[in-house]
Design a protein around this motif. Sequence first.
Motif, PDB file in Angstrom:
ATOM      1  N   THR A 128       0.693  -1.217   0.039  1.00  0.00           N
ATOM      2  CA  THR A 128       0.090   0.075  -0.070  1.00  0.00           C
ATOM      3  C   THR A 128       0.733   1.245  -0.148  1.00  0.00           C
ATOM      4  OG1 THR A 128      -1.858   1.157   1.181  1.00  0.00           O
ATOM      5  CG2 THR A 128      -0.290   0.031   2.599  1.00  0.00           C
ATOM      6  N   GLY A 129       0.093   2.227  -0.525  1.00  0.00           N
ATOM      7  CA  GLY A 129       0.984   3.711  -0.553  1.00  0.00           C
ATOM      8  C   GLY A 129       2.079   3.837  -1.557  1.00  0.00           C
ATOM      9  N   LEU A 130       2.195   2.794  -2.554  1.00  0.00           N
ATOM     10  CA  LEU A 130       3.398   3.016  -3.524  1.00  0.00           C
ATOM     11  C   LEU A 130       3.050   3.502  -4.656  1.00  0.00           C
ATOM     12  CD1 LEU A 130       5.304  -0.374  -2.887  1.00  0.00           C
ATOM     13  CD2 LEU A 130       5.583   1.794  -1.734  1.00  0.00           C
ATOM     14  N   THR A 131       3.982   4.119  -5.401  1.00  0.00           N
ATOM     15  CA  THR A 131       3.615   4.603  -6.935  1.00  0.00           C
ATOM     16  C   THR A 131       4.459   3.780  -8.054  1.00  0.00           C
ATOM     17  OG1 THR A 131       3.122   6.603  -6.281  1.00  0.00           O
ATOM     18  CG2 THR A 131       4.098   6.746  -8.574  1.00  0.00           C
ATOM     19  N   VAL A 132       3.776   3.099  -8.934  1.00  0.00           N
ATOM     20  CA  VAL A 132       4.338   2.318  -9.989  1.00  0.00           C
ATOM     21  C   VAL A 132       4.358   3.222 -11.245  1.00  0.00           C
ATOM     22  CG1 VAL A 132       4.296   0.353 -11.447  1.00  0.00           C
ATOM     23  CG2 VAL A 132       3.879   0.318  -9.001  1.00  0.00           C
ATOM     24  N   GLY A 133       5.415   3.450 -11.859  1.00  0.00           N
ATOM     25  CA  GLY A 133       5.465   4.553 -12.938  1.00  0.00           C
ATOM     26  C   GLY A 133       5.181   4.201 -14.390  1.00  0.00           C
ATOM     27  N   ASP A 134       4.711   5.015 -15.104  1.00  0.00           N
ATOM     28  CA  ASP A 134       4.428   4.767 -16.614  1.00  0.00           C
ATOM     29  C   ASP A 134       5.255   3.425 -17.248  1.00  0.00           C
ATOM     30  OD1 ASP A 134       2.388   6.593 -16.235  1.00  0.00           O
ATOM     31  OD2 ASP A 134       3.581   8.058 -17.113  1.00  0.00           O
ATOM     32  N   GLY A 135       4.755   2.869 -17.985  1.00  0.00           N
ATOM     33  CA  GLY A 135       5.514   1.806 -18.667  1.00  0.00           C
ATOM     34  C   GLY A 135       6.233   0.747 -18.115  1.00  0.00           C
ATOM     35  N   ALA A 136       6.076   0.499 -16.575  1.00  0.00           N
ATOM     36  CA  ALA A 136       6.794  -0.631 -16.042  1.00  0.00           C
ATOM     37  C   ALA A 136       6.174  -1.751 -16.048  1.00  0.00           C
ATOM     38  CB  ALA A 136       6.711  -0.072 -14.529  1.00  0.00           C
ATOM     39  N   VAL A 137       7.197  -2.780 -15.669  1.00  0.00           N
ATOM     40  CA  VAL A 137       6.940  -4.099 -15.697  1.00  0.00           C
ATOM     41  C   VAL A 137       7.384  -4.745 -14.207  1.00  0.00           C
ATOM     42  CG1 VAL A 137       7.308  -6.358 -16.928  1.00  0.00           C
ATOM     43  CG2 VAL A 137       7.438  -4.529 -18.253  1.00  0.00           C
ATOM     44  N   ILE A 138       6.314  -5.470 -14.069  1.00  0.00           N
ATOM     45  CA  ILE A 138       6.512  -6.168 -12.641  1.00  0.00           C
ATOM     46  C   ILE A 138       6.260  -7.675 -12.966  1.00  0.00           C
ATOM     47  CG2 ILE A 138       5.688  -6.308 -10.179  1.00  0.00           C
ATOM     48  CD1 ILE A 138       6.355  -3.277 -10.997  1.00  0.00           C
ATOM     49  N   GLY A 139       7.632  -8.217 -12.485  1.00  0.00           N
ATOM     50  CA  GLY A 139       7.435  -9.927 -13.007  1.00  0.00           C
ATOM     51  C   GLY A 139       6.797 -10.623 -12.231  1.00  0.00           C
ATOM     52  N   ALA A 140       6.251 -11.791 -12.767  1.00  0.00           N
ATOM     53  CA  ALA A 140       5.327 -12.695 -11.923  1.00  0.00           C
ATOM     54  C   ALA A 140       6.007 -13.114 -10.414  1.00  0.00           C
ATOM     55  CB  ALA A 140       5.246 -13.930 -12.730  1.00  0.00           C
ATOM     56  N   GLY A 141       5.067 -12.942  -9.519  1.00  0.00           N
ATOM     57  CA  GLY A 141       5.471 -13.382  -8.114  1.00  0.00           C
ATOM     58  C   GLY A 141       6.387 -12.422  -7.426  1.00  0.00           C
ATOM     59  N   ALA A 142       6.529 -11.258  -7.974  1.00  0.00           N
ATOM     60  CA  ALA A 142       7.338 -10.116  -7.210  1.00  0.00           C
ATOM     61  C   ALA A 142       6.443  -9.663  -6.159  1.00  0.00           C
ATOM     62  CB  ALA A 142       7.605  -9.117  -8.300  1.00  0.00           C
ATOM     63  N   VAL A 143       7.136  -9.209  -5.217  1.00  0.00           N
ATOM     64  CA  VAL A 143       6.757  -8.473  -4.014  1.00  0.00           C
ATOM     65  C   VAL A 143       7.135  -7.133  -4.016  1.00  0.00           C
ATOM     66  CG1 VAL A 143       6.387  -8.364  -1.268  1.00  0.00           C
ATOM     67  CG2 VAL A 143       6.572 -10.410  -2.534  1.00  0.00           C
ATOM     68  N   VAL A 144       6.423  -5.998  -4.221  1.00  0.00           N
ATOM     69  CA  VAL A 144       6.859  -4.713  -4.661  1.00  0.00           C
ATOM     70  C   VAL A 144       6.753  -3.867  -3.187  1.00  0.00           C
ATOM     71  CG1 VAL A 144       6.615  -2.507  -5.760  1.00  0.00           C
ATOM     72  CG2 VAL A 144       6.375  -4.923  -6.918  1.00  0.00           C
ATOM     73  N   THR A 145       7.861  -3.354  -2.519  1.00  0.00           N
ATOM     74  CA  THR A 145       7.745  -2.568  -1.436  1.00  0.00           C
ATOM     75  C   THR A 145       8.326  -1.480  -1.551  1.00  0.00           C
ATOM     76  OG1 THR A 145      10.266  -3.550  -1.027  1.00  0.00           O
ATOM     77  CG2 THR A 145       8.438  -4.952  -0.250  1.00  0.00           C
ATOM     78  N   HIS A 146       8.675  -0.803  -2.744  1.00  0.00           N
ATOM     79  CA  HIS A 146       9.259   0.340  -2.879  1.00  0.00           C
ATOM     80  C   HIS A 146       8.840   0.819  -4.137  1.00  0.00           C
ATOM     81  CE1 HIS A 146      12.545  -1.023  -0.213  1.00  0.00           C
ATOM     82  NE2 HIS A 146      12.383   0.141   0.301  1.00  0.00           N
ATOM     83  N   PRO A 150       9.423   4.836 -14.095  1.00  0.00           N
ATOM     84  CA  PRO A 150       9.011   4.654 -15.069  1.00  0.00           C
ATOM     85  C   PRO A 150       9.778   3.698 -16.131  1.00  0.00           C
ATOM     86  CG  PRO A 150       8.664   7.017 -14.552  1.00  0.00           C
ATOM     87  CD  PRO A 150       9.441   6.176 -13.568  1.00  0.00           C
ATOM     88  N   TYR A 151       9.060   2.720 -16.923  1.00  0.00           N
ATOM     89  CA  TYR A 151       9.929   2.072 -17.897  1.00  0.00           C
ATOM     90  C   TYR A 151      11.041   1.139 -17.126  1.00  0.00           C
ATOM     91  CZ  TYR A 151       7.280   4.738 -21.124  1.00  0.00           C
ATOM     92  OH  TYR A 151       6.166   5.501 -21.833  1.00  0.00           O
ATOM     93  N   THR A 152      10.789   0.555 -15.838  1.00  0.00           N
ATOM     94  CA  THR A 152      11.671  -0.375 -15.530  1.00  0.00           C
ATOM     95  C   THR A 152      11.041  -1.878 -15.225  1.00  0.00           C
ATOM     96  OG1 THR A 152      11.061   0.462 -13.226  1.00  0.00           O
ATOM     97  CG2 THR A 152      13.063   1.614 -14.304  1.00  0.00           C
ATOM     98  N   ILE A 153      12.106  -2.622 -15.382  1.00  0.00           N
ATOM     99  CA  ILE A 153      11.617  -3.995 -14.947  1.00  0.00           C
ATOM    100  C   ILE A 153      11.785  -4.363 -13.636  1.00  0.00           C
ATOM    101  CG2 ILE A 153      11.435  -6.598 -15.946  1.00  0.00           C
ATOM    102  CD1 ILE A 153      12.032  -5.420 -18.612  1.00  0.00           C
ATOM    103  N   ILE A 154      10.724  -4.913 -13.041  1.00  0.00           N
ATOM    104  CA  ILE A 154      11.055  -5.459 -11.563  1.00  0.00           C
ATOM    105  C   ILE A 154      10.805  -6.716 -11.278  1.00  0.00           C
ATOM    106  CG2 ILE A 154      10.310  -4.718  -8.995  1.00  0.00           C
ATOM    107  CD1 ILE A 154      11.760  -2.429 -10.385  1.00  0.00           C
ATOM    108  N   GLY A 155      11.658  -7.373 -10.307  1.00  0.00           N
ATOM    109  CA  GLY A 155      11.215  -8.883 -10.127  1.00  0.00           C
ATOM    110  C   GLY A 155      12.043  -9.139  -8.879  1.00  0.00           C
ATOM    111  N   GLY A 156      11.501 -10.298  -8.415  1.00  0.00           N
ATOM    112  CA  GLY A 156      11.963 -10.940  -6.969  1.00  0.00           C
ATOM    113  C   GLY A 156      11.347 -10.665  -5.819  1.00  0.00           C
TER     114      GLY A 156
END
Length: 208
Positions: A128-146, A150-156
């Motif tokens: 809760t309370g986070l911002t995900v920028g335009d064009g981002a990719v969040i990989g399957a199973g990721a836990v987003v804590t920050h 924009p336009y970055t790929i996150i995983g893990g």
Amino acid sequence: MHINFPKLSQDTPTIGKGSQIKDTKFGKWIELGESNMIDNCTFGDYDYTGQYCFMQNTDLQKFDSIAAMVRIGPTNHPYDRAAQHIFAYNGAAYGFGPKDEEYLKHRKQIRTKIGNDVWIGHGVLILTGLTVGDGAVIGAGAVVTHDVEPYTIIGGVPGKKIKDRFPDEVKTDLTKIAWWDWSREKLEKYYLDFRLPIDEFIQKHIHD
């Protein structure tokens, strides 16, 4: 996942079987998968979700692609109090007194924000309370804590940056073009341009 794509409506969201919706606003061309639970959210145009997605207190921009079993904006419990259980602040179901309206109001105001054209993979959790920028990719199973740039790929677990989708100059150009804000007429006119290589797309539209 679609076995057969449904025919969507411009003005009426397509809601999958068993979904529950509360205090939520929808844009145009919206599709929610089966058994979603959506509370106090806003959806921009062309957003869609897969099955079994849970979202609270979240604002999504346009053209967001959300796979199945995604959880966005889970609410927190008051762990700084004597009891963090729900009975202590919203205990009507247990036969207790009135709700803690101040706490519940505060919790609803902590918004999670998802930008335009974000792709969120299967089984992702975005706190809760986070911002995900335009064009981002969040990989399957990721836990987003920050927050996600924009336009970055996150995983893990916890989610970490894997790489940029594009060089900085391409990110800047795409942000300037902001195709997600084009009118329906312009999207239809240039629909096939979205199949061009990225440099050709930018060259064609950077000065529109």
